[in-house]
Scaffold this motif. Sequence first.
Motif, PDB file in Angstrom:
ATOM      1  N   ARG A 276     -16.815 -12.823  -1.228  1.00  8.23           N
ATOM      2  CA  ARG A 276     -16.336 -14.113  -0.769  1.00  8.23           C
ATOM      3  C   ARG A 276     -15.048 -13.909   0.018  1.00  8.23           C
ATOM      4  NH1 ARG A 276     -20.999 -15.293  -1.278  1.00  8.23           N
ATOM      5  NH2 ARG A 276     -20.720 -17.546  -1.090  1.00  8.23           N
ATOM      6  N   LEU A 277     -14.864 -14.699   1.048  1.00  8.93           N
ATOM      7  CA  LEU A 277     -13.674 -14.600   1.888  1.00  8.93           C
ATOM      8  C   LEU A 277     -12.403 -14.756   1.072  1.00  8.93           C
ATOM      9  CD1 LEU A 277     -12.282 -14.505   4.677  1.00  8.93           C
ATOM     10  CD2 LEU A 277     -12.685 -16.981   4.848  1.00  8.93           C
ATOM     11  N   GLY A 278     -12.409 -15.651   0.084  1.00 11.30           N
ATOM     12  CA  GLY A 278     -11.212 -15.903  -0.714  1.00 11.30           C
ATOM     13  C   GLY A 278     -10.773 -14.734  -1.576  1.00 11.30           C
ATOM     14  N   LEU A 279     -11.604 -13.684  -1.684  1.00 16.19           N
ATOM     15  CA  LEU A 279     -11.255 -12.470  -2.423  1.00 16.19           C
ATOM     16  C   LEU A 279     -10.865 -11.323  -1.499  1.00 16.19           C
ATOM     17  CD1 LEU A 279     -14.104 -12.443  -5.120  1.00 16.19           C
ATOM     18  CD2 LEU A 279     -11.689 -12.994  -5.516  1.00 16.19           C
ATOM     19  N   ALA A 280     -10.754 -11.583  -0.211  1.00 19.66           N
ATOM     20  CA  ALA A 280     -10.515 -10.523   0.771  1.00 19.66           C
ATOM     21  C   ALA A 280      -9.266  -9.710   0.428  1.00 19.66           C
ATOM     22  CB  ALA A 280     -10.383 -11.121   2.165  1.00 19.66           C
ATOM     23  N   ASP A 281      -9.358  -8.402   0.584  1.00 21.73           N
ATOM     24  CA  ASP A 281      -8.255  -7.476   0.330  1.00 21.73           C
ATOM     25  C   ASP A 281      -7.489  -7.270   1.637  1.00 21.73           C
ATOM     26  OD1 ASP A 281      -6.525  -5.429  -0.286  1.00 21.73           O
ATOM     27  OD2 ASP A 281      -8.086  -3.978  -0.830  1.00 21.73           O
ATOM     28  N   VAL A 282      -6.276  -7.783   1.716  1.00 27.65           N
ATOM     29  CA  VAL A 282      -5.517  -7.698   2.973  1.00 27.65           C
ATOM     30  C   VAL A 282      -5.116  -6.264   3.318  1.00 27.65           C
ATOM     31  CG1 VAL A 282      -4.639 -10.058   2.804  1.00 27.65           C
ATOM     32  CG2 VAL A 282      -3.321  -8.177   1.791  1.00 27.65           C
ATOM     33  N   HIS A 283      -5.253  -5.354   2.359  1.00 27.78           N
ATOM     34  CA  HIS A 283      -4.942  -3.951   2.632  1.00 27.78           C
ATOM     35  C   HIS A 283      -6.134  -3.202   3.225  1.00 27.78           C
ATOM     36  CE1 HIS A 283      -1.949  -5.173  -0.418  1.00 27.78           C
ATOM     37  NE2 HIS A 283      -1.148  -4.364   0.258  1.00 27.78           N
ATOM     38  N   ASP A 284      -7.280  -3.829   3.258  1.00 32.56           N
ATOM     39  CA  ASP A 284      -8.492  -3.224   3.802  1.00 32.56           C
ATOM     40  C   ASP A 284      -8.419  -3.270   5.341  1.00 32.56           C
ATOM     41  OD1 ASP A 284     -11.041  -2.591   4.711  1.00 32.56           O
ATOM     42  OD2 ASP A 284     -12.071  -3.802   3.198  1.00 32.56           O
ATOM     43  N   PRO A 285      -8.502  -2.125   6.016  1.00 31.22           N
ATOM     44  CA  PRO A 285      -8.433  -2.131   7.486  1.00 31.22           C
ATOM     45  C   PRO A 285      -9.483  -3.031   8.131  1.00 31.22           C
ATOM     46  CG  PRO A 285      -8.200   0.107   6.645  1.00 31.22           C
ATOM     47  CD  PRO A 285      -8.563  -0.755   5.470  1.00 31.22           C
ATOM     48  N   ALA A 286     -10.656  -3.154   7.516  1.00 31.57           N
ATOM     49  CA  ALA A 286     -11.693  -4.027   8.078  1.00 31.57           C
ATOM     50  C   ALA A 286     -11.245  -5.489   8.046  1.00 31.57           C
ATOM     51  CB  ALA A 286     -13.007  -3.849   7.310  1.00 31.57           C
ATOM     52  N   ILE A 287     -10.548  -5.879   6.993  1.00 30.79           N
ATOM     53  CA  ILE A 287     -10.035  -7.249   6.894  1.00 30.79           C
ATOM     54  C   ILE A 287      -8.911  -7.463   7.906  1.00 30.79           C
ATOM     55  CG2 ILE A 287      -8.847  -8.891   5.392  1.00 30.79           C
ATOM     56  CD1 ILE A 287     -11.823  -8.484   4.769  1.00 30.79           C
ATOM     57  N   GLN A 288      -8.076  -6.465   8.089  1.00 28.12           N
ATOM     58  CA  GLN A 288      -7.008  -6.562   9.082  1.00 28.12           C
ATOM     59  C   GLN A 288      -7.585  -6.710  10.490  1.00 28.12           C
ATOM     60  OE1 GLN A 288      -4.481  -3.134   8.440  1.00 28.12           O
ATOM     61  NE2 GLN A 288      -4.287  -3.594   6.248  1.00 28.12           N
ATOM     62  N   ARG A 289      -8.646  -5.962  10.769  1.00 30.25           N
ATOM     63  CA  ARG A 289      -9.292  -6.086  12.089  1.00 30.25           C
ATOM     64  C   ARG A 289      -9.920  -7.464  12.257  1.00 30.25           C
ATOM     65  NH1 ARG A 289     -10.911  -0.774  10.901  1.00 30.25           N
ATOM     66  NH2 ARG A 289     -12.969  -1.504  10.217  1.00 30.25           N
ATOM     67  N   LEU A 290     -10.554  -7.968  11.193  1.00 25.81           N
ATOM     68  CA  LEU A 290     -11.147  -9.306  11.257  1.00 25.81           C
ATOM     69  C   LEU A 290     -10.092 -10.342  11.605  1.00 25.81           C
ATOM     70  CD1 LEU A 290     -13.389 -11.430  10.699  1.00 25.81           C
ATOM     71  CD2 LEU A 290     -12.714 -11.344   8.285  1.00 25.81           C
ATOM     72  N   ALA A 291      -8.922 -10.220  10.986  1.00 29.86           N
ATOM     73  CA  ALA A 291      -7.844 -11.180  11.238  1.00 29.86           C
ATOM     74  C   ALA A 291      -7.388 -11.135  12.684  1.00 29.86           C
ATOM     75  CB  ALA A 291      -6.677 -10.908  10.286  1.00 29.86           C
ATOM     76  N   VAL A 292      -7.142  -9.930  13.182  1.00 24.19           N
ATOM     77  CA  VAL A 292      -6.623  -9.790  14.543  1.00 24.19           C
ATOM     78  C   VAL A 292      -7.674 -10.180  15.577  1.00 24.19           C
ATOM     79  CG1 VAL A 292      -5.756  -8.135  16.243  1.00 24.19           C
ATOM     80  CG2 VAL A 292      -4.932  -8.057  13.880  1.00 24.19           C
ATOM     81  N   GLU A 293      -8.894  -9.697  15.394  1.00 24.46           N
ATOM     82  CA  GLU A 293      -9.947  -9.977  16.380  1.00 24.46           C
ATOM     83  C   GLU A 293     -10.325 -11.457  16.407  1.00 24.46           C
ATOM     84  OE1 GLU A 293     -13.044  -7.314  15.227  1.00 24.46           O
ATOM     85  OE2 GLU A 293     -11.948  -5.507  15.880  1.00 24.46           O
TER      86      GLU A 293
END
Length: 358
Positions: A276-293
């Motif tokens: 679930r999106l609400g459990l996203a790990d902000v330290h995960d590079p894939a999540i960081q890329r999702l945020a920026v992109e």
Amino acid sequence: MLPRIFLIVTLALAGCNSRPGPEVLTPDTSQPPAGARIVRVLAVTTRAPEAQTPGSYGATRAASPGWLSYEVSVPPGHQPGQIEWPDRSSSAARNFVVRSQTLLSREGFAKRLPREGVGLYIHGFNTRFHEALFRTAQLSVDAHMEEEPILFTWPSAGNAGAYLADRDASDFSRAALADLLRLLTKDRPVSKPVPVLAHSMGARLTMETLVQLRLAGRGDVLDRIELILAAPDIDIDLFRAQMASVGKMRHPITVLVASDDPALKISSRLAARRMRLGLADVHDPAIQRLAVESGIRIIDITEVETRDPAHSRYVGLISGEAGTAADVTLFGEIRQAGAFVFNQVGGALNSIGGALAE
């Protein structure tokens, strides 16, 4: 099969705590006490009225949306982040009480919208009508909102065991929410967007509505809202697909996540362990890329200390329990896309990852 049954039973037991009934909507017409704050809440609902309880709205789906106006009295001794629920000996001096309810037409609702602006709240799973109404009033008071609070309430069953029914009910409500967003953003300057706070399953409903508006060519509506998704109960791959359709927003979406949210962990297990999106790990590079992109801000609020359950931690954050800077950081002073951790000391945001888009 056994683990799935266990999870469903766990959800059902979670909803067995004593909760106020629709009788709390009975208007209190006595003189309000000194120091009470009167909040007007405009509400739009896809719930049908309950025949057995006049003035109440339940889980039945309405043929057309209802348009309403309420006055809610907040007691003088109100504690930030809390709802002082009415009880058998309730008093406006100690409890939230409804002072009036008015049925409106869509046109009458539109005429009551203030020129100085509005803020919209969309509740989540397992929420009853009166719970959503009082939560809207509480958030308005504690966040010191200058905008008039608007509630969009869809026909949640208000039952922890009705997860799939609630998801269907939220999908049922997309067109009505899209119509409300068109109404709220009409003639509004792009520089002063409508703040929208959507919680849990309400976040899924809101994102699906944004997709619908984009596909209908209503980018003018999207340009005039600023969205916060609190503990969003959205499959993360679905969210990626939604953002691919919606595209980057003029006013970046803010996503509040927490790694210790038990409700979203159960939701994930019920969905064959889909994240679930609400459990996203902000330290995960894939999540960081999702945020920026995607041009969004993902903020980890796991460390925020409030009296609320993890799934409702946003209440304490927005209500000021987490520091005076919370309202500033959430509504756009940080213009970067990326991943952040909320630092309760001073209400600061610490960026995670090196590549943040201006």
